[in-house]
Design a protein around this motif. Structure first.
Motif, short mmCIF file in Angstrom:
data_model
loop_
_atom_site.label_atom_id
_atom_site.label_comp_id
_atom_site.label_asym_id
_atom_site.label_seq_id
_atom_site.Cartn_x
_atom_site.Cartn_y
_atom_site.Cartn_z
N VAL A 84 52.06 35.04 -29.45
CA VAL A 84 52.09 33.58 -29.29
C VAL A 84 52.18 32.88 -30.65
O VAL A 84 52.78 31.82 -30.78
CB VAL A 84 50.85 33.11 -28.49
CG1 VAL A 84 50.73 31.62 -28.47
CG2 VAL A 84 50.91 33.64 -27.07
N LEU A 85 51.62 33.50 -31.68
CA LEU A 85 51.63 32.92 -33.01
C LEU A 85 52.95 33.17 -33.76
O LEU A 85 53.28 32.44 -34.70
CB LEU A 85 50.46 33.47 -33.83
CG LEU A 85 50.20 32.89 -35.21
CD1 LEU A 85 49.90 31.41 -35.11
CD2 LEU A 85 49.05 33.62 -35.87
N ALA A 86 53.71 34.15 -33.34
CA ALA A 86 54.94 34.54 -34.05
C ALA A 86 55.94 33.40 -34.24
O ALA A 86 56.46 33.23 -35.35
CB ALA A 86 55.59 35.72 -33.35
N PRO A 87 56.26 32.58 -33.22
CA PRO A 87 57.22 31.49 -33.47
C PRO A 87 56.74 30.50 -34.53
O PRO A 87 57.53 30.03 -35.34
CB PRO A 87 57.35 30.80 -32.11
CG PRO A 87 56.95 31.81 -31.12
CD PRO A 87 55.92 32.66 -31.80
N ALA A 88 55.45 30.21 -34.53
CA ALA A 88 54.92 29.27 -35.53
C ALA A 88 55.07 29.85 -36.93
O ALA A 88 55.46 29.13 -37.86
CB ALA A 88 53.46 28.95 -35.25
N LEU A 89 54.80 31.11 -37.08
CA LEU A 89 54.91 31.73 -38.40
C LEU A 89 56.36 31.82 -38.86
O LEU A 89 56.70 31.44 -39.98
CB LEU A 89 54.27 33.12 -38.40
CG LEU A 89 52.75 33.14 -38.26
CD1 LEU A 89 52.27 34.57 -38.19
CD2 LEU A 89 52.10 32.41 -39.40
N LEU A 90 57.23 32.33 -37.99
CA LEU A 90 58.63 32.52 -38.38
C LEU A 90 59.34 31.21 -38.65
O LEU A 90 59.99 31.04 -39.69
CB LEU A 90 59.36 33.31 -37.29
CG LEU A 90 58.89 34.74 -37.07
CD1 LEU A 90 59.58 35.35 -35.87
CD2 LEU A 90 59.13 35.57 -38.31
N ILE A 91 59.22 30.28 -37.74
CA ILE A 91 59.92 29.00 -37.92
C ILE A 91 59.22 28.16 -38.97
O ILE A 91 59.87 27.46 -39.74
CB ILE A 91 60.04 28.27 -36.58
CG1 ILE A 91 60.97 29.09 -35.68
CG2 ILE A 91 60.58 26.87 -36.75
CD1 ILE A 91 61.13 28.57 -34.30
N GLY A 92 57.89 28.22 -39.03
CA GLY A 92 57.16 27.48 -40.06
C GLY A 92 57.55 27.92 -41.46
O GLY A 92 57.77 27.09 -42.34
N VAL A 93 57.65 29.22 -41.67
CA VAL A 93 58.06 29.73 -42.98
C VAL A 93 59.48 29.31 -43.31
O VAL A 93 59.78 28.89 -44.43
CB VAL A 93 57.90 31.27 -43.04
CG1 VAL A 93 58.60 31.86 -44.24
CG2 VAL A 93 56.43 31.64 -43.05
N SER A 94 60.38 29.37 -42.33
CA SER A 94 61.76 28.95 -42.61
C SER A 94 61.85 27.45 -42.86
O SER A 94 62.64 27.03 -43.72
CB SER A 94 62.68 29.36 -41.46
OG SER A 94 62.35 28.66 -40.28
N LEU A 95 61.06 26.64 -42.16
CA LEU A 95 61.08 25.21 -42.41
C LEU A 95 60.54 24.89 -43.81
O LEU A 95 61.10 24.05 -44.52
CB LEU A 95 60.26 24.46 -41.38
CG LEU A 95 60.84 24.32 -39.99
CD1 LEU A 95 59.86 23.66 -39.06
CD2 LEU A 95 62.14 23.58 -40.02
N VAL A 96 59.47 25.55 -44.20
CA VAL A 96 58.92 25.32 -45.53
C VAL A 96 59.92 25.76 -46.60
O VAL A 96 60.14 25.06 -47.59
CB VAL A 96 57.57 26.07 -45.70
CG1 VAL A 96 57.13 26.10 -47.14
CG2 VAL A 96 56.51 25.40 -44.83
#
Length: 101
Positions: A84-96
């Protein structure tokens, strides 16, 4: 159960929003005489990414609270939290990365 709903919504809702907005942008771009700027496309992608991160983090918090309160959390529950946390980490890192670099 709510975390699974939010986790699924973290993928489906931003994806549907992105597809809808891209279709609207394409329709608008066809009506223009010359070239069009792609900045609105970048804004749409960033907004969809932020929506995905927000929904995924909400699901992760709810799942983490349930995992914390359970007496004997299993490895499956921990894997569920990671999923459940994977999308937040992957997309969050790419957005940053996109906004900082």
């Amino acid at each position: 159960m709510t975390s699974w709903f939010l986790g699924t919504a973290a993928i489906v809702v931003p994806g549907a929003f992105l597809q809808y907005q891209l279709g609207r942008f394409d329709d608008w771009a066809k009506t223009q005489a010359g070239g069009v700027c792609g900045t609105p496309l970048a804004a749409i992608c960033l907004l969809a990414g932020l929506l995905c991160v927000a929904l995924s983090l909400s699901a992760s918090v709810l799942n983490g609270i349930h995992l914390y309160r359970s007496t004997a959390p299993s490895a499956g529950r921990r894997a569920e939290l990671a999923l459940v946390l994977a999308p937040a980490l992957l997309i969050g890192v790419s957005l940053v990365t996109m906004t900082v670099l």
